[in-house]
Scaffold this motif. Structure first.
Motif, PDB file in Angstrom:
ATOM      1  N   VAL A  10       0.860  -1.180   0.000  1.00  0.00           N
ATOM      2  CA  VAL A  10       0.000   0.000   0.000  1.00  0.00           C
ATOM      3  C   VAL A  10       0.896   1.229   0.000  1.00  0.00           C
ATOM      4  CG1 VAL A  10      -1.613   1.402   1.341  1.00  0.00           C
ATOM      5  CG2 VAL A  10      -2.006  -1.051   1.105  1.00  0.00           C
ATOM      6  N   VAL A  11       0.662   2.127  -0.939  1.00  0.00           N
ATOM      7  CA  VAL A  11       1.363   3.410  -0.988  1.00  0.00           C
ATOM      8  C   VAL A  11       0.406   4.464  -0.465  1.00  0.00           C
ATOM      9  CG1 VAL A  11       2.460   5.128  -2.459  1.00  0.00           C
ATOM     10  CG2 VAL A  11       2.762   2.687  -2.962  1.00  0.00           C
ATOM     11  N   ILE A  12       0.816   5.194   0.561  1.00  0.00           N
ATOM     12  CA  ILE A  12      -0.002   6.270   1.114  1.00  0.00           C
ATOM     13  C   ILE A  12       0.415   7.564   0.444  1.00  0.00           C
ATOM     14  CG2 ILE A  12      -0.735   7.481   3.201  1.00  0.00           C
ATOM     15  CD1 ILE A  12       0.129   5.031   4.822  1.00  0.00           C
ATOM     16  N   GLY A  13      -0.456   8.107  -0.386  1.00  0.00           N
ATOM     17  CA  GLY A  13      -0.167   9.351  -1.084  1.00  0.00           C
ATOM     18  C   GLY A  13      -0.234   9.180  -2.587  1.00  0.00           C
ATOM     19  N   ALA A  14      -1.072   9.998  -3.238  1.00  0.00           N
ATOM     20  CA  ALA A  14      -1.239   9.939  -4.691  1.00  0.00           C
ATOM     21  C   ALA A  14      -0.675  11.176  -5.362  1.00  0.00           C
ATOM     22  CB  ALA A  14      -2.713   9.756  -5.051  1.00  0.00           C
ATOM     23  N   GLY A  15       0.367  11.764  -4.762  1.00  0.00           N
ATOM     24  CA  GLY A  15       1.131  12.797  -5.442  1.00  0.00           C
ATOM     25  C   GLY A  15       2.184  12.156  -6.331  1.00  0.00           C
ATOM     26  N   ILE A  16       3.093  12.954  -6.842  1.00  0.00           N
ATOM     27  CA  ILE A  16       4.048  12.459  -7.821  1.00  0.00           C
ATOM     28  C   ILE A  16       4.965  11.392  -7.227  1.00  0.00           C
ATOM     29  CG2 ILE A  16       5.702  14.341  -7.395  1.00  0.00           C
ATOM     30  CD1 ILE A  16       4.971  12.463 -10.734  1.00  0.00           C
ATOM     31  N   ILE A  17       5.382  11.525  -5.975  1.00  0.00           N
ATOM     32  CA  ILE A  17       6.248  10.510  -5.370  1.00  0.00           C
ATOM     33  C   ILE A  17       5.491   9.196  -5.215  1.00  0.00           C
ATOM     34  CG2 ILE A  17       7.589   9.872  -3.331  1.00  0.00           C
ATOM     35  CD1 ILE A  17       8.955  12.038  -4.892  1.00  0.00           C
ATOM     36  N   GLY A  18       4.277   9.250  -4.663  1.00  0.00           N
ATOM     37  CA  GLY A  18       3.511   8.037  -4.429  1.00  0.00           C
ATOM     38  C   GLY A  18       3.135   7.319  -5.705  1.00  0.00           C
TER      39      GLY A  18
END
Length: 427
Positions: A10-18
């Motif tokens: 699970v990746v928390i964050g849907a910005g460019i890094i995530g």
């Protein structure tokens, strides 16, 4: 979460890094899900200047800056300011910032930044090819301009730093040389440095959304959910959201300026704060911008976004809670209209974003201490877009327990803990 098999990551964050990290994990064959409170590119990744600034290796914390900082900080509309309502909260961050200005730490930060930049530049080339992203890329270079020889000569050490780290540039010493690259500049700008390999995306939100589509079309999931708890669990990590508990083999924390709140759920106090950045976007260009322009001494840039222009920059240390001071955006537009002949300052849309900033200008990339199935990947300041592809490769290596290719010691989550020895900060 909808009724699917539990994700492996699970990746928390849907910005460019995530989003970029999720793509790299997916490419590695891992069943990956992204969680975000709002959606793809809804925060800082939406409104930045769109630059892959691989030439920017020098940290904000540099020797001598503490002599200049008091004057800057007391000017509420200057290139670096501290909001009075946030000053007390900033004291620990400022203390770490002061420590990072020592010559030895400054040189070490430049070396670490340059290593991450080199990795990120190569990783971006691979990513563009992977997602057929070239139509979203502009390769027009960057012109960093100066008013007069004295300002230009004061900048030469930073250009020499770039030279030592293999960054190509040309130094220009006449208004005519500047005009050959960018006509229409005010004659007050007499000198410049031009970095021909600098690239931009046509729109940072469109780029992030393009990557997100590639992720979902390959079977990845993006879900809107607020993470309320993260805790180690047997053979993985448990996350609590309003919809229930999710179990995953690994969790990647890439929530930008909110990441330290998640780190606290695991007992870690990381000195993350925000460099609040302001900009104004004009949907149609009234000035023929031919390259990314950086006005170094005024703390702002002008870039092409879609068919229009974006004028933005400055650093306001003000946290997440205080309301925006859009006078900062307005003064940048007034300066841009003064510096760019024919620019129409009317009809723009103002915006403020929260750059996640650590005192030494380096991100946190590494395993969460005491919870080695949680990977931290945040704190890139104004270089999140630039370093996203490289960070994604590092995250994928950490999850797979492969050698990352560069030392992660400079990016260790506990590097600000003075009780830890540098030798203990590996992996």
């Amino acid at each position: 979460m909808t009724n699917h098999a539990n994700p492996e990551v699970v990746v928390i964050g849907a910005g460019i890094i995530g989003v970029t990290a999720a793509l790299a994990l997916q490419k590695q064959g891992l069943r990956t899900c992204i969680l975000d409170r709002e959606g793809v590119a809804c925060a800082t990744s939406r409104g930045n200047a769109g630059a892959f600034a691989f030439a920017e290796v020098e940290p904000l914390a540099s020797p001598g800056i503490m002599r200049k900082a008091p004057g800057w900080l007391l000017d509420p509309l200057g290139p670096l300011s501290l909001r009075p309502g946030h000053a007390a909260r900033m004291l620990p961050w400022l203390l770490h910032f002061w420590r990072a200005t020592s010559p030895a730490r400054h040189e070490a930060a430049i070396a670490a930044q340059a290593g991450l930049m080199d990795l990120s530049r190569r990783a971006l080339d691979d990513l563009i090819a992977q997602v057929a992203g070239e139509p979203l890329i502009r390769r027009e270079g960057q012109l960093q301009v100066y008013e007069g020889r004295a300002r230009f000569e004061a900048s030469l050490p930073s250009w020499e730093q770039r030279r030592r780290h293999g960054i190509r540039f040309d130094l220009l010493e006449s208004p005519g040389a500047l005009a050959e690259i960018q006509p229409g500049l005010s004659p007050r700008f007499t000198h410049a440095g031009f970095t021909p390999d600098w690239i931009n995306t046509v729109d940072p939100a469109a780029w992030t959304q393009h990557l997100a589509r590639a992720f979902t079309e390959a079977g990845g999931r993006i879900e809107i959910a607020e993470v309320r708890e993260v805790r180690p669990a047997q053979d993985g990590v448990a996350l609590t959201t309003p919809a229930g508990t999710i179990r995953a083999g690994h969790v990647v924390v890439a929530a930008g300026a909110w990441s330290h709140q998640i780190a606290r759920m695991l007992g870690h106090r990381i000195p993350l704060d925000t460099e609040r950045g302001y900009n104004t976007t004009f949907p149609q260009a009234s000035f023929d911008l031919r390259t990314h322009l950086t006005f170094s001494d005024h703390g702002f840039v002008v870039s092409r976004i879609g068919e229009g222009l974006r004028v933005g920059g400055a650093v306001e240390l003000g946290g997440l809670r205080l309301p925006p001071n859009y006078r900062r955006a307005d003064i940048l537009v007034r300066k841009a209209a003064e510096f760019l002949q024919g620019l129409d300052p009317r009809g723009g849309t103002r915006w403020m974003g929260f750059r996640p900033s650590l005192p030494d200008s380096l991100p946190v990339i590494g395993r969460a201490p005491g919870a080695d199935r949680v990977i931290y990947a945040f704190g890139h300041g104004h270089l999140g877009l630039t370093q996203s592809a490289g960070t994604a490769q590092l995250v994928a290596a950490l999850v797979a327990r492969r050698e990352p290719g560069i030392s992660l010691a400079p990016f260790h989550p506990q590097r600000f803990d003075r009780r830890r020895s540098p030798g203990s900060m590996q992996g």
